[in-house]
Structures are given as structure tokens and as C-alpha cells.
Motif scaffolding. Structure first.
Motif, short mmCIF file in Angstrom:
data_model
loop_
_atom_site.label_atom_id
_atom_site.label_comp_id
_atom_site.label_asym_id
_atom_site.label_seq_id
_atom_site.Cartn_x
_atom_site.Cartn_y
_atom_site.Cartn_z
N ILE A 118 28.14 42.28 50.62
CA ILE A 118 28.13 41.40 50.24
C ILE A 118 28.60 41.72 48.86
N ALA A 119 27.85 42.87 48.34
CA ALA A 119 27.86 43.98 47.53
C ALA A 119 29.58 44.10 47.29
N GLU A 120 29.30 44.70 48.44
CA GLU A 120 30.75 45.85 48.45
C GLU A 120 31.78 44.69 48.63
N LYS A 121 32.05 43.63 49.25
CA LYS A 121 32.70 42.56 49.07
C LYS A 121 33.88 42.42 47.21
N ARG A 122 32.26 42.34 46.69
CA ARG A 122 32.21 42.23 45.09
C ARG A 122 32.95 43.20 44.53
N VAL A 123 32.17 44.04 45.10
CA VAL A 123 33.24 45.23 44.09
C VAL A 123 34.50 45.80 44.62
N THR A 124 35.03 45.56 45.93
CA THR A 124 36.30 45.33 46.53
C THR A 124 36.92 44.28 44.96
N GLU A 125 36.72 43.19 44.92
CA GLU A 125 37.06 42.09 44.61
C GLU A 125 37.04 42.70 42.50
N LEU A 126 35.65 42.74 42.37
CA LEU A 126 36.67 43.23 40.69
C LEU A 126 37.23 44.32 40.79
N LYS A 127 37.32 45.18 41.96
CA LYS A 127 37.84 46.53 41.38
C LYS A 127 39.39 45.87 41.47
N GLY A 128 39.48 44.63 42.10
CA GLY A 128 41.51 43.97 42.74
C GLY A 128 41.12 43.75 41.22
N GLU A 129 40.23 43.08 40.16
CA GLU A 129 40.44 42.13 39.49
C GLU A 129 40.80 43.47 38.77
N LEU A 130 40.32 44.03 37.93
CA LEU A 130 40.30 45.10 37.28
C LEU A 130 41.98 45.85 37.47
N LYS A 131 42.34 46.30 38.07
CA LYS A 131 43.89 46.52 38.28
C LYS A 131 44.87 46.19 37.82
N HIS A 132 43.98 44.61 38.22
CA HIS A 132 45.54 43.48 37.69
C HIS A 132 45.22 43.64 36.24
N ALA A 133 43.90 43.90 35.91
CA ALA A 133 43.93 43.17 34.19
C ALA A 133 44.47 44.31 33.33
N GLN A 134 44.62 45.32 34.07
CA GLN A 134 45.15 47.19 33.03
C GLN A 134 46.56 47.37 33.59
N LYS A 135 47.29 46.45 34.56
CA LYS A 135 47.94 46.77 34.68
C LYS A 135 49.39 47.18 33.53
N ASP A 136 49.54 45.84 32.91
CA ASP A 136 50.74 46.28 32.03
C ASP A 136 49.71 46.85 30.75
N ASN A 137 48.44 47.11 30.37
CA ASN A 137 47.72 46.77 29.41
C ASN A 137 47.68 48.56 28.86
N LYS A 138 48.60 49.38 27.76
CA LYS A 138 48.85 50.36 27.38
C LYS A 138 47.67 51.02 27.33
N CYS A 139 46.43 50.69 26.13
CA CYS A 139 45.18 51.32 26.32
C CYS A 139 44.15 51.39 27.47
N ALA A 140 44.82 51.50 28.92
CA ALA A 140 43.54 51.55 30.11
C ALA A 140 44.61 52.73 30.46
#
Length: 131
Positions: free
Chosen positions: A73-95
Motif C-alpha cells: 500500500i505504501a509503495e503504491k502511494r509513493v508511486t501515486e505521489l511521485k506521479g502527482e509531483l511530476k505532473h505538478a512540476q511539469k510546467d513549473n520553471k522553478c522545479a
């Protein structure tokens, strides 16, 4: 000595031998019964020990299965969070800018402080390895 006296003597001797042998058999039987009871008690003790060990084994397997489930469950959650983070940072210059070494070091120190505080806690955060 007469034949009659010999026969009586032999009969008396046979009687005493018979009684003595019967007594010997009774004592031997009692000893065997005591040994048999001892071995029955010992076997019962080992059966109870085996049952206790099997119960402990079952408990350990249940705990391990639960931990594995939590890990998945924790591994799935980490994978989900990584995907969310990657998506959130996709167009962010600061990231895209690298994090300064001083900030990285301070974050590592903070994790170490949290771990030191939670050392006795059940689910302490593992330390972040230094580069």
C-alpha cells in the motif's frame, strides 16, 4: 528321607517360587506402568509445546502478511505521489532549478532530528542517505 518328605519339600519350594515370581511380575508391571505414564506425560508436554509453537508461527505469519500488505500500500502511494509531483512540476520553471547544497543539507539534518526524536516510535522515518 522319605519320598513323601521330598515331594512335600518340592511342593513347598514350588509354592514359594511361584509366589515370589508372581510378586516379581507385579512389581515389574508397576514399574512399567509408572514408566508408561511418565512417557505419556512427556508426550503430552511435547504436543502442547508443538501446539504453542504452531500458534506462534501462525501469529508471526499473520504479522508478516500484514506488514507486506502495508508495504505494498505504501509503495503504491509513493508511486501515486511521485506521479502527482511530476505532473505538478511539469510546467513549473522553478522545479527545473537545482536545489542548493545548503538547503539539501539542512533538510537532511531536519530528518535526522525527527528520527532522533522518534527513535522509540514504532514507525520511525528511515534516515536519508548522504551523497
Amino acid at each position: 528321607m522319605s519320598l513323601r518328605a521330598i515331594v512335600i519339600t518340592v511342593a513347598i519350594a514350588a509354592f514359594f517360587i511361584s509366589v515370589g515370581y508372581g510378586q516379581y511380575q507385579r512389581v515389574a508391571k508397576e514399574k512399567l506402568e509408572v514408566k508408561a505414564q511418565h512417557y505419556k506425560d512427556e508426550a503430552e508436554h511435547y504436543r502442547n509445546s508443538e501446539i504453542a509453537i504452531r500458534n506462534q508461527y501462525d501469529v508471526i505469519n499473520t504479522v508478516l502478511a500484514d506488514r507486506e500488505e502495508l508495504r505494498v500500500i505504501a509503495e503504491k502511494r509513493v508511486t501515486e505521489l511521485k506521479g502527482e509531483l511530476k505532473h505538478a512540476q511539469k510546467d513549473n520553471k522553478c522545479a527545473r532549478e537545482p536545489v542548493p547544497d545548503a538547503v539539501t543539507q539542512r533538510l537532511r539534518e531536519r530528518v535526522a532530528e525527527v528520527n532522533a526524536t522518534a527513535a522509540g516510535a514504532k514507525n520511525a522515518v528511515p534516515p536519508v542517505p548522504s551523497p
